[in-house]
Write a protein that holds these residues in place. Structure first.
Motif, short mmCIF file in Angstrom:
data_model
loop_
_atom_site.label_atom_id
_atom_site.label_comp_id
_atom_site.label_asym_id
_atom_site.label_seq_id
_atom_site.Cartn_x
_atom_site.Cartn_y
_atom_site.Cartn_z
N GLY A 10 6.47 102.74 -17.29
CA GLY A 10 5.66 102.68 -16.08
C GLY A 10 4.46 101.76 -16.17
N TYR A 11 3.92 101.57 -17.36
CA TYR A 11 2.70 100.76 -17.47
C TYR A 11 2.94 99.28 -17.23
N TRP A 12 4.23 98.87 -17.15
CA TRP A 12 4.51 97.48 -16.79
C TRP A 12 4.15 97.19 -15.33
N ILE A 13 3.97 98.26 -14.53
CA ILE A 13 3.54 98.05 -13.14
C ILE A 13 2.22 97.30 -13.08
N LEU A 14 1.33 97.58 -14.05
CA LEU A 14 -0.01 96.99 -14.04
C LEU A 14 0.00 95.46 -14.10
N PRO A 15 0.59 94.84 -15.14
CA PRO A 15 0.58 93.37 -15.16
C PRO A 15 1.41 92.74 -14.05
N VAL A 16 2.52 93.40 -13.67
CA VAL A 16 3.36 92.83 -12.61
C VAL A 16 2.57 92.73 -11.30
N LEU A 17 1.87 93.79 -10.93
CA LEU A 17 1.15 93.79 -9.65
C LEU A 17 -0.16 93.01 -9.70
N LEU A 18 -0.86 93.04 -10.82
CA LEU A 18 -2.11 92.29 -10.90
C LEU A 18 -1.85 90.79 -10.84
N LEU A 19 -0.80 90.33 -11.52
CA LEU A 19 -0.44 88.92 -11.42
C LEU A 19 0.19 88.61 -10.07
N GLY A 20 0.98 89.57 -9.58
CA GLY A 20 1.67 89.36 -8.30
C GLY A 20 0.73 89.28 -7.12
N ALA A 21 -0.43 89.95 -7.21
CA ALA A 21 -1.36 89.99 -6.07
C ALA A 21 -1.75 88.59 -5.62
N THR A 22 -2.16 87.75 -6.57
CA THR A 22 -2.56 86.38 -6.21
C THR A 22 -1.37 85.59 -5.68
N ALA A 23 -0.19 85.81 -6.28
CA ALA A 23 1.01 85.10 -5.81
C ALA A 23 1.33 85.47 -4.37
N PHE A 24 1.19 86.75 -4.02
CA PHE A 24 1.49 87.19 -2.65
C PHE A 24 0.53 86.56 -1.65
N ILE A 25 -0.75 86.47 -2.03
CA ILE A 25 -1.74 85.86 -1.13
C ILE A 25 -1.43 84.37 -0.93
N PHE A 26 -1.10 83.68 -2.02
CA PHE A 26 -0.71 82.27 -1.90
C PHE A 26 0.51 82.13 -0.99
N ASP A 27 1.47 83.04 -1.14
CA ASP A 27 2.66 83.02 -0.26
C ASP A 27 2.24 83.08 1.20
N GLY A 28 1.40 84.06 1.53
CA GLY A 28 0.96 84.22 2.91
C GLY A 28 0.22 82.99 3.42
N PHE A 29 -0.60 82.42 2.57
CA PHE A 29 -1.39 81.25 2.95
C PHE A 29 -0.50 80.06 3.30
N PHE A 30 0.45 79.76 2.42
CA PHE A 30 1.33 78.62 2.67
C PHE A 30 2.36 78.89 3.77
N LEU A 31 2.74 80.17 3.94
CA LEU A 31 3.62 80.52 5.06
C LEU A 31 2.91 80.29 6.39
N GLY A 32 1.63 80.67 6.46
CA GLY A 32 0.87 80.47 7.69
C GLY A 32 0.78 79.02 8.08
N MET A 33 0.75 78.13 7.10
CA MET A 33 0.69 76.70 7.37
C MET A 33 2.08 76.07 7.44
N SER A 34 3.12 76.92 7.35
CA SER A 34 4.52 76.46 7.45
C SER A 34 4.88 75.44 6.38
N GLU A 35 4.35 75.61 5.18
CA GLU A 35 4.68 74.71 4.06
C GLU A 35 5.82 75.31 3.25
N GLY A 36 6.99 75.29 3.84
CA GLY A 36 8.16 75.89 3.21
C GLY A 36 8.56 75.22 1.91
N LYS A 37 8.43 73.89 1.84
CA LYS A 37 8.84 73.17 0.63
C LYS A 37 7.98 73.56 -0.57
N THR A 38 6.70 73.78 -0.34
CA THR A 38 5.81 74.20 -1.42
C THR A 38 6.26 75.54 -2.00
N LEU A 39 6.57 76.47 -1.13
CA LEU A 39 7.02 77.79 -1.57
C LEU A 39 8.38 77.72 -2.25
#
Length: 436
Positions: free
Chosen positions: A348-377
């Motif tokens: 269960g403790y693997w949840i910690l690094p997966v989500l802490l690292l994933g948090a920034t990735a998810f925000i970047f995803d949303g940011f580039f999706l909003g600008m419709s930069e599909g190739k970057t993603l």
């Protein structure tokens, strides 16, 4: 901007809290049965649904970004045009999945690893849930459109209604009618059509506007679909790679035995819950970045990216503290098997690094999706899946080590954060201007 961001994040988190409850309800209620076979079967079958349904989640993503940009330009006609064309694509794709359901089931389960009883249970779940396909895909479009127009309250109400229905129907079909995994699938199917009906109600107030839009543009023109499908193709490849990563992780888990598969299924569902919490800030970032791009506000884009990353990290840390602090009690809710609960605690403790690292990735995803930069993603996902995830995951398979499998998922999240972070830094903090 800050007030709008936190308001959207709040509503999005409330809405997103209910989204993974579909999987959690199936897992938790089936876990109350005397055998973990049905729960493991649903987990196996969900590998296929990740491809079939989340493979089309580009309908939500592209609709949100394009609608937000249209709203930023104050182009109402374009906003409704995006809705109608996306609904056409969703409806056609949904009915095509129904026509091919037997072929998809046979081919899909031939590639999945698992004990015969587990695969039989998963097959029943698949054939009861596949009927939700048109509803699920149309819901993606409607959810994206309302989010792009900053109407998160409607999305919140719809998701609460759908998932409450799913939970109650699960109890009835599984625990009282004893339909087991098939009952869980039927519950999910019915709840998706309840959600679709609810989404269509606000559109009845817009029927005059829809009529105007239909008169002014040719909905079925090839040129109209070209830009939509071009963006969707990049997001589709990105999404398929994401799904393949998690599916391969789950398939490799099945090779370690049904108990490890069941334990990883619990942890996977909890990670989805955490991801949907963080996605509240990611979707708010997506909506506002799309509007800012429509307004050509470069400084605003830099600010919303910083605000999103800070918020996403804070949400992920709070989630990990909350769930890992009560892990024994939490895992016990999902299974009566002491061995499954023990394994879930061990890993269960693997949840910690997966989500802490994933948090920034998810925000970047949303940011580039909003600008419709599909190739970057798309490019980021290719590198993260093939370089950061696959070699370590295969090593875990060879060594029959679940810890190494979890390490591969952690490395994958790191890869997404690193690649998207480098691109964002170059575009917004090294270069002083951006062509919007």
């Amino acid at each position: 901007m800050d007030k709008k961001f936190f308001q959207l994040t709040f509503y999005n988190i409330l809405a997103n809290l209910t989204v993974p409850l579909t999987g959690l309800a199936d897992t938790a209620i089936l876990g109350q049965l005397e055998t973990h076979t049905f729960m493991a079967g649903v987990a196996l079958s969900n590998v296929l649904f990740d491809y079939l349904f989340w493979g089309f989640s580009f309908l939500r993503m592209s609709t949100t970004g394009l609608t937000a940009q249209a709203e930023g330009n104050r182009n109402t006609i374009e906003s409704f045009q995006i809705l109608l064309r996306s609904l056409v694509v969703a409806s056609l794709a949904g009915f095509l999945l129904l026509l091919l359901k037997y072929l998809i089931g046979e081919i899909g389960f031939s590639f999945l690893q698992g004990e015969e009883e587990v695969k039989a249970s998963g097959y029943e779940y698949f054939h009861s849930r596949i009927w939700s396909a048109p509803g699920v895909l149309c819901n993606f479009v409607l959810m994206g459109w309302f989010l792009g127009r900053s109407k998160s309250g409607i999305v919140l109400a719809a998701t609460i209604l759908a998932n409450l229905s799913n939970f109650l129907l699960n109890i009835w079909f599984v625990l009282y009618l004893h339909w087991n995994s098939a009952g869980a699938g039927y519950a999910t199917t019915i709840s998706q059509y309840i959600m679709l009906i609810f989404f269509l109600i606000p559109l009845t107030k817009e029927r005059t506007r829809l009529g105007e839009v239909y008169d002014k543009i040719r909905i079925f023109s090839l040129s109209g679909f070209r830009s939509l499908l071009s963006l969707n193709s990049d997001i589709l490849m990105r999404t398929l790679l994401l799904i393949s990563t998690f599916s391969l992780f789950r398939n490799y888990s099945s090779g370690l035995g049904s108990e490890v598969l069941a334990a990883n299924a619990i942890l996977h569902e909890l990670i989805l819950v955490g991801a949907f919490w963080i996605d509240g800030a990611a979707v708010a970032t997506e909506t506002i970045s799309g509007t800012l791009k429509g307004n050509k506000d470069f400084e605003g884009l830099k600010r919303i990216l910083k605000l999103g990353i800070i918020s996403g990290f804070a949400i992920s840390f709070f989630f990990c503290f909350l769930f890992l602090g009560f892990s024994e009690r939490m895992f016990g809710l999902f299974s009566k098997s002491k061995q499954v609960v023990f394994l879930a605690q061990e890993y269960g403790y693997w949840i910690l690094p997966v989500l802490l690292l994933g948090a920034t990735a998810f925000i970047f995803d949303g940011f580039f999706l909003g600008m419709s930069e599909g190739k970057t993603l798309r490019n980021s996902m290719v590198v993260s899946s093939l370089v950061f995830f696959l070699p370590i995951a295969y090593w875990g398979k060879l060594e029959a080590s679940n810890h190494i499998l979890w390490l591969s998922l952690t490395s994958y999240m790191f890869g997404r954060t690193l690649t998207l972070g480098i691109i964002a830094y170059k575009k917004f903090f090294v270069r002083k201007a951006l062509s919007l």
